[in-house]
Write an enzyme that holds these catalytic residues in place. Sequence first.
Site, mmCIF file in Angstrom:
data_model
loop_
_atom_site.group_PDB
_atom_site.id
_atom_site.type_symbol
_atom_site.label_atom_id
_atom_site.label_comp_id
_atom_site.label_asym_id
_atom_site.label_seq_id
_atom_site.Cartn_x
_atom_site.Cartn_y
_atom_site.Cartn_z
ATOM 1 N N ALA A 35 0.830 -1.199 0.085
ATOM 2 C CA ALA A 35 0.012 0.166 -0.246
ATOM 3 C C ALA A 35 0.879 1.314 0.000
ATOM 4 C CB ALA A 35 -0.958 -0.018 1.374
ATOM 5 N N LYS A 36 2.205 1.244 0.174
ATOM 6 C CA LYS A 36 3.042 2.226 0.108
ATOM 7 C C LYS A 36 2.507 3.419 1.143
ATOM 8 C CE LYS A 36 5.234 1.195 -4.199
ATOM 9 N NZ LYS A 36 4.120 -0.139 -4.621
ATOM 10 N N ARG A 37 2.299 3.107 2.276
ATOM 11 C CA ARG A 37 1.780 4.281 3.136
ATOM 12 C C ARG A 37 2.858 5.033 3.384
ATOM 13 N NH1 ARG A 37 -2.861 3.879 1.235
ATOM 14 N NH2 ARG A 37 -4.368 2.273 2.068
#
Lengths: 214, 214
Positions: A35-37
């Site tokens: 999700a590349k938060r």
Amino acid sequence: VAFFEALGAEGHRALAGTIAAIRRRAPGVPVILDAKRGDIASSNRQYAIAAFDELGADAVTVQPYLGGEALQPFLERPDKLVYVLARTSNPGCGELQDLVVDGVPLYRRVARTVAQTWNANGNCGLVLGATSPRELEEIRGDISPALPVLVPGVGAQGGDLREVIATHRRAGSRALVISVSRSVLWASSGPAFGDAARAEVQRLNAELAAGLGG
Amino acid sequence: VAFFEALGAEGHRALAGTIAAIRRRAPGVPVILDAKRGDIASSNRQYAIAAFDELGADAVTVQPYLGGEALQPFLERPDKLVYVLARTSNPGCGELQDLVVDGVPLYRRVARTVAQTWNANGNCGLVLGATSPRELEEIRGDISPALPVLVPGVGAQGGDLREVIATHRRAGSRALVISVSRSVLWASSGPAFGDAARAEVQRLNAELAAGLGG
């Protein structure tokens, strides 16, 4: 995960349903939410709850740019794995990641910071794209072979599976996950998409076995 | 946006409903989605569709770490504004953003890259946190006063509104948005939360007017 989120409420339900289906059919397979938060800590706290507690993922990918303090809500979950983006797999990844800081490219500095500082709870990993095998080799000298590494970029993005395996074997990597998404998911857009996806996975597994035997 | 996403499908509906309510009640007010997106281009394409076309936002915040190539799906929308994170407002923002590249801190290098390269369509802005007024002053020398700047960090995060205004006035900033979230949204958790939020906005507006008059 991006595709699911783009679909809004319906996408969220589809994502939750996909994870539930994986749990039913393959309970031993870890679920990594790519999700590349990368928000501030108060927002990351909600993202961590969403990823780990509501969706039930085992691991998540995160952005390093806001620093370890912002990532605390993820890092303080010792039961989960946090893969930090170091060297990504996109064609233009070097624009920032190759900038030189104290004599080393930024992505190596990020990898070292993760290994030496953010990994206090022993739950960190690194994202090291398959499209940069030389960079991947260099970075391995900076970090423990036991540090988990997630390798995207094989398949649609052009990374070479055998080269990735050879590089990590030389480095003695002990916790490697190679992720392949589009070349499997979109192996065919016809009615037999399931069979086409299975055939692509079997092809990749054969290539993997050949690489490990070599 | 993080809070809404953490709530899953229900959160997405609430976010879409909130934006629709803003459009009805205040059609002239721009909607900035502080989503901090930062995936590879193929995923960003879906995120851009979600933010701009499905949710109908006017602007979005994005991560710089994957480079301009990955951000193309946002950058190629001249009708929308793309705020790139340069100097954020969280306490630990300096861990990476202050690393020195070619004699300047990384956040200034990012600001320059945005101003000189990513802004080819004239639709870029920068996120420069209110908690770093000195850094904000330095960066203003590198970029055009016309480059839009989004300033988070006033309120709950401790940024000083008057100092932000004074700094930007000296720099001649011509497109400044100061965002205040938590101190307004959570002005009260009691039944009169709406009145408390309004009172906090009125207090901030008075402070803003005093700062502009000073």
